[in-house]
Design an enzyme around this catalytic site. Structure first.
Site, PDB file in Angstrom:
ATOM      1  N   GLU A  80     -62.922  -2.263  -7.751  1.00 19.28           N
ATOM      2  CA  GLU A  80     -61.925  -2.700  -8.720  1.00 19.28           C
ATOM      3  C   GLU A  80     -62.482  -3.738  -9.680  1.00 19.28           C
ATOM      4  OE1 GLU A  80     -59.314  -1.084  -8.999  1.00 19.28           O
ATOM      5  OE2 GLU A  80     -59.108  -0.101  -7.046  1.00 19.28           O
ATOM      6  N   ARG A  90     -43.897  -0.184  -4.458  1.00 19.09           N
ATOM      7  CA  ARG A  90     -43.240   1.121  -4.327  1.00 19.09           C
ATOM      8  C   ARG A  90     -42.519   1.241  -2.998  1.00 19.09           C
ATOM      9  NH1 ARG A  90     -44.824   5.655  -1.786  1.00 19.09           N
ATOM     10  NH2 ARG A  90     -46.875   4.741  -1.348  1.00 19.09           N
ATOM     11  N   CYS A 143     -52.791  -4.827  -2.090  1.00 19.47           N
ATOM     12  CA  CYS A 143     -54.226  -4.849  -2.419  1.00 19.47           C
ATOM     13  C   CYS A 143     -54.475  -5.638  -3.692  1.00 19.47           C
ATOM     14  CB  CYS A 143     -54.750  -3.425  -2.572  1.00 19.47           C
ATOM     15  SG  CYS A 143     -54.848  -2.481  -1.040  1.00 19.47           S
ATOM     16  N   HIS A 164     -61.464  -0.290  -2.864  1.00 17.55           N
ATOM     17  CA  HIS A 164     -60.525   0.668  -2.276  1.00 17.55           C
ATOM     18  C   HIS A 164     -61.298   1.817  -1.635  1.00 17.55           C
ATOM     19  CE1 HIS A 164     -56.667  -0.585  -4.463  1.00 17.55           C
ATOM     20  NE2 HIS A 164     -56.323  -0.397  -3.203  1.00 17.55           N
TER      21      HIS A 164
END
Length: 208
Positions: A80, A90, A143, A164
């Site tokens: 990232e 979510r 994350c 990730h």
């Protein structure tokens, strides 16, 4: 001797295992490198992960911070580049919290850039036959919150970032892309081994 803080996550969303936590544990168990490696498992909790991370950084004053987490549905390792000042969940975290459009750090900058050598690490992973890519955003779940928090808590000269990983073959739901546990552990180990490399894709040895 440099100290590297390496973290993975506990299981969440009904899963029995989290491949990021498994990979970190495997790397820690077999680590024979030149650095002092501190491995830890973070809870999948906005509040809990940030608190645990702050405590680890305060206790160990690491020279590099590498956090890892699961990107279910991905077919490759993603290094990232940016953590954003946003919690937008979510699904609820493991504490039942589900913040929507809430800043990770009220009053903090809109984004923080990873200071790991992102492109260099992606290149190393690909050279070793591990599918990898540089990813612009770590999303808006725990994350990303950990990446943003780690970058704010670490000293400016400390390489800090987030990786990730896909599902492992042992944990993947039916038809989901995955990698072997051996490849995931190798990927995380390579990130550890190259955390202090300059990013040779940019003149002067820096992404930013």
């Amino acid at each position: 001797m440099s100290t590297i803080l390496l973290t993975g996550f506990a299981p969440f969303d009904g899963a029995e295992r989290n491949p990021s936590g498994d990979a970190v544990a495997a790397v820690a168990a077999g680590y024979d490198g030149p650095h002092r490696l501190i491995a830890a498992t973070l809870p999948v909790s906005f509040a809990g992960a940030a608190a645990h991370l702050h405590a680890l950084i305060a206790e160990h004053d690491p020279d590099a911070v590498i956090a890892t987490g699961l990107a279910g549905g991905s077919d490759r390792v993603a290094v990232e580049r940016i953590g954003v000042n946003l919690m937008d969940a979510r699904i609820p975290d493991n504490d039942g919290a589900q913040p929507i459009d809430v800043p990770s750090e009220p009053g903090g900058p809109a984004a923080r850039f990873a200071t790991l050598p992102v492109k260099r690490i992606v290149s190393v992973l690909e050279e070793e036959g591990i599918p990898a890519r540089a990813s612009l955003s770590a999303g808006s779940y725990v994350c990303n919150h950990v990446l943003y928090t780690a970058l704010g808590a670490s000293r400016p000269d400390v390489p800090t970032g987030f990786v990730h990983v896909p599902w492992s073959t042992a944990t993947a739901p039916a038809d989901a892309p995955s990698m072997s546990e051996q490849d995931l552990a190798q990927a995380v180990r390579l990130v550890v081994d190259h955390a202090f490399d300059p990013d040779d894709s940019i003149p002067g040895g820096s992404i930013w």
